[in-house]
Design a protein around this motif. Structure first.
Motif, PDB file in Angstrom:
ATOM      1  N   ARG A 107       0.709   6.710  36.487  1.00 10.10           N
ATOM      2  CA  ARG A 107      -0.121   5.532  36.757  1.00 10.10           C
ATOM      3  C   ARG A 107      -1.610   5.852  36.700  1.00 10.10           C
ATOM      4  O   ARG A 107      -2.371   5.145  36.050  1.00 10.10           O
ATOM      5  CB  ARG A 107       0.267   5.019  38.153  1.00 10.10           C
ATOM      6  CG  ARG A 107      -0.526   3.896  38.699  1.00 10.10           C
ATOM      7  CD  ARG A 107       0.262   3.214  39.820  1.00 10.10           C
ATOM      8  NE  ARG A 107      -0.570   2.838  40.934  1.00 10.10           N
ATOM      9  CZ  ARG A 107      -1.553   1.967  40.901  1.00 10.10           C
ATOM     10  NH1 ARG A 107      -1.867   1.380  39.764  1.00 10.10           N
ATOM     11  NH2 ARG A 107      -2.246   1.681  41.988  1.00 10.10           N
ATOM     12  N   TRP A 113       2.075   4.170  32.741  1.00 14.29           N
ATOM     13  CA  TRP A 113       2.813   3.174  33.526  1.00 14.29           C
ATOM     14  C   TRP A 113       1.793   2.253  34.183  1.00 14.29           C
ATOM     15  O   TRP A 113       0.907   2.705  34.901  1.00 14.29           O
ATOM     16  CB  TRP A 113       3.671   3.870  34.598  1.00 14.29           C
ATOM     17  CG  TRP A 113       4.416   2.921  35.482  1.00 14.29           C
ATOM     18  CD1 TRP A 113       5.110   1.797  35.084  1.00 14.29           C
ATOM     19  CD2 TRP A 113       4.532   2.969  36.909  1.00 14.29           C
ATOM     20  NE1 TRP A 113       5.653   1.171  36.184  1.00 14.29           N
ATOM     21  CE2 TRP A 113       5.327   1.869  37.311  1.00 14.29           C
ATOM     22  CE3 TRP A 113       4.066   3.855  37.884  1.00 14.29           C
ATOM     23  CZ2 TRP A 113       5.640   1.622  38.645  1.00 14.29           C
ATOM     24  CZ3 TRP A 113       4.381   3.610  39.213  1.00 14.29           C
ATOM     25  CH2 TRP A 113       5.165   2.507  39.589  1.00 14.29           C
ATOM     26  N   THR A 114       1.924   0.980  33.866  1.00 15.20           N
ATOM     27  CA  THR A 114       0.980  -0.001  34.419  1.00 15.20           C
ATOM     28  C   THR A 114       1.774  -1.068  35.187  1.00 15.20           C
ATOM     29  O   THR A 114       2.087  -2.132  34.648  1.00 15.20           O
ATOM     30  CB  THR A 114       0.145  -0.663  33.307  1.00 15.20           C
ATOM     31  OG1 THR A 114       1.038  -1.144  32.287  1.00 15.20           O
ATOM     32  CG2 THR A 114      -0.831   0.323  32.703  1.00 15.20           C
ATOM     33  N   GLY A 151       2.632   1.963  42.819  1.00 10.32           N
ATOM     34  CA  GLY A 151       2.173   0.687  42.282  1.00 10.32           C
ATOM     35  C   GLY A 151       2.307  -0.489  43.216  1.00 10.32           C
ATOM     36  O   GLY A 151       2.565  -1.608  42.778  1.00 10.32           O
TER      37      GLY A 151
END
Ligand code: FMN
Length: 205
Positions: A107, A113-114, A151
């Motif tokens: 991230r 990775w969003t 996240g």
């Protein structure tokens, strides 16, 4: 919406597990699919700081954590639940948290990775035996940076003092109700038709 509950107590039928089960039941009432991850039953080795994850976001250690990365990435809600051990998480829960360094790399460093920060939610459930004002400071700090790594921008919390015996929380139905409400609240974002509105859950106040 998958709601994943990480059960960090080393014992089953623990205060932590009872509260987590209530939260997951609340989420399920609101239409969420739920999954409990009892870390004490899994083989999750500690991070070895090899920085394999800095290369491609994957961990070099092959154990039960290997499939949990996908579980955590796919979740809409993550509940981290643990008793306080020496003012921190249990070793079992902390091993899982440390292994999420791979997700932090994806991230924050590799940008591979969003996660959708608007939709992902989190909650911390923590229990401790004593009553001091700093009882949850350590777990709150760890939870803050764990949730960032996986996240989740903001996280709800249920913090319960004064519990020591196994399953003692059953003597306090109000705490179990608070956990159920927390689960309903978590799930009500996208699947909560008919669920109760939010209410205060931090039993420390
Ligand atoms: C190794 C160990 C360390 C603990 N450290 C603390 C602590 O620092 N502060 C506290 O209030 N309780 C502490 N406790 C008590 C537990 O947090 C408490 O018994 C809790 O209710 C256990 O939750 P569980 O039933 O979900 O496992 C500790 C217990 C153990 C076994």
């Amino acid at each position: 919406m998958p709601v994943v509950g990480i059960m960090g107590s080393p014992r089953r039928d623990s205060n932590t597990e009872i509260l987590l089960d209530a939260a997951l039941a609340g989420a399920a009432e609101c239409g969420a699919a739920t999954q409990k991850v009892p870390v004490c039953e899994l083989r999750i080795l500690p991070c070895t700081e090899c920085y394999h994850c800095a290369v491609d976001g994957t961990c070099s250690i092959k154990d039960d954590m290997s499939h949990l990365y996908d579980v955590i990435v796919s979740a809409d809600c993550i509940i981290l639940a643990s008793p306080v051990f020496f003012y921190g998480l249990t070793s079992q829960a902390k091993a899982l948290v440390d292994r999420c360094q791979a997700l932090w790399m994806r991230r924050r460093v590799l940008k591979s990775w969003t996660p959708d920060l608007e939709s992902r939610k989190g909650a911390l459930i923590a229990v401790g035996a004593t009553s001091g004002p700093k009882l949850f400071d350590g777990v709150l700090l760890t939870a803050k940076y764990f949730f960032d790594a996986v996240g989740v921008r903001d996280f709800d919390q249920l913090l319960v003092r004064g519990l020591d015996g196994r399953a003692q929380v059953r003597d306090y139905p109000e705490h179990i109700s608070q956990a159920t409400e927390l689960g309903r609240r978590l799930a009500s974002g996208s699947a909560g038709d008919g669920c109760e509105p939010p209410s205060q859950t931090d039993s420390t106040v």
